[in-house]
Design a protein around this motif. Sequence first.
Motif, short mmCIF file in Angstrom:
data_model
loop_
_atom_site.label_atom_id
_atom_site.label_comp_id
_atom_site.label_asym_id
_atom_site.label_seq_id
_atom_site.Cartn_x
_atom_site.Cartn_y
_atom_site.Cartn_z
N LEU A 1 0.83 -1.21 0.00
CA LEU A 1 0.00 0.00 0.00
C LEU A 1 0.87 1.26 0.00
O LEU A 1 0.61 2.21 -0.74
N GLN A 2 1.91 1.26 0.80
CA GLN A 2 2.80 2.42 0.86
C GLN A 2 3.51 2.63 -0.48
O GLN A 2 3.62 3.77 -0.96
N THR A 3 3.97 1.56 -1.10
CA THR A 3 4.63 1.67 -2.40
C THR A 3 3.64 2.13 -3.48
O THR A 3 4.00 2.93 -4.35
N ALA A 4 2.41 1.66 -3.41
CA ALA A 4 1.39 2.09 -4.38
C ALA A 4 1.09 3.58 -4.23
O ALA A 4 0.93 4.30 -5.23
N ILE A 5 1.04 4.06 -3.00
CA ILE A 5 0.82 5.50 -2.78
C ILE A 5 2.01 6.29 -3.32
O ILE A 5 1.83 7.35 -3.94
N ASP A 6 3.22 5.80 -3.11
CA ASP A 6 4.42 6.43 -3.70
C ASP A 6 4.26 6.56 -5.21
O ASP A 6 4.48 7.63 -5.78
N PHE A 7 3.88 5.46 -5.84
CA PHE A 7 3.75 5.45 -7.30
C PHE A 7 2.70 6.45 -7.77
O PHE A 7 2.94 7.20 -8.72
N VAL A 8 1.55 6.46 -7.12
CA VAL A 8 0.48 7.35 -7.54
C VAL A 8 0.90 8.82 -7.39
O VAL A 8 0.65 9.64 -8.27
N LEU A 9 1.57 9.14 -6.29
CA LEU A 9 2.02 10.52 -6.10
C LEU A 9 3.07 10.92 -7.12
O LEU A 9 3.04 12.02 -7.67
N ILE A 10 4.01 10.03 -7.41
CA ILE A 10 5.04 10.33 -8.41
C ILE A 10 4.40 10.52 -9.77
O ILE A 10 4.70 11.47 -10.49
N ALA A 11 3.47 9.63 -10.13
CA ALA A 11 2.80 9.74 -11.43
C ALA A 11 2.00 11.03 -11.52
O ALA A 11 1.99 11.70 -12.56
N LEU A 12 1.32 11.42 -10.43
CA LEU A 12 0.53 12.65 -10.42
C LEU A 12 1.41 13.88 -10.61
O LEU A 12 1.11 14.75 -11.43
N VAL A 13 2.51 13.94 -9.90
CA VAL A 13 3.39 15.10 -10.00
C VAL A 13 4.03 15.17 -11.38
O VAL A 13 4.13 16.25 -11.98
N ILE A 14 4.44 14.03 -11.93
CA ILE A 14 5.02 14.03 -13.28
C ILE A 14 3.98 14.46 -14.30
O ILE A 14 4.27 15.24 -15.21
N PHE A 15 2.74 13.99 -14.15
CA PHE A 15 1.66 14.40 -15.05
C PHE A 15 1.46 15.90 -15.00
O PHE A 15 1.36 16.57 -16.03
N LEU A 16 1.38 16.46 -13.79
CA LEU A 16 1.17 17.90 -13.66
C LEU A 16 2.34 18.69 -14.22
O LEU A 16 2.15 19.73 -14.87
N PHE A 17 3.56 18.21 -14.00
CA PHE A 17 4.74 18.88 -14.53
C PHE A 17 4.73 18.86 -16.06
O PHE A 17 4.97 19.89 -16.70
N LEU A 18 4.44 17.71 -16.65
CA LEU A 18 4.42 17.61 -18.11
C LEU A 18 3.28 18.44 -18.71
O LEU A 18 3.44 19.01 -19.79
#
Length: 135
Positions: free
Chosen positions: A85-102
């Motif tokens: 669960l903790q790793t999945a939350i890491d992934f979702v946050l990283i993907a969200l920030v990269i999406f917003l940056f791009l």
Amino acid sequence: MGMISEFKEFIARGNVVDLAVGVVIGAAFGKIVTALVDGIVMPIVGATTGGVSVSDWKYVVNPAQLDAAGKEVAAEVAVKYGMFLQTAIDFVLIALVIFLFLKAYNRMRKPAEAAPAGPSEEVLLLRDIRDALKK
């Protein structure tokens, strides 16, 4: 020497260097987000769930067996879903920030749309001929 010169040309391309820089920055960014999740997000989640760390959440299939002296005879068998669960939350946050940056990067990079060009000279001439024939 042909292969070496081809390799130098391949490395000298901007795309390869940009990709290498992107991988290094991405790895560092991943560490930042992991620190954010481990240090801020998960303690808040743990506090709302009674102070238990999310990474310690597990489903015990077989509890540990102890002998009379209190030493562990058989290890505990558990499904540790908290780490997942903790790793999945890491992934979702990283993907969200990269999406917003791009998304912001693409908005800045997109050239301003030019006003639609007027009709060509041929079209104007054909319109004049059409109008003259109508009279």
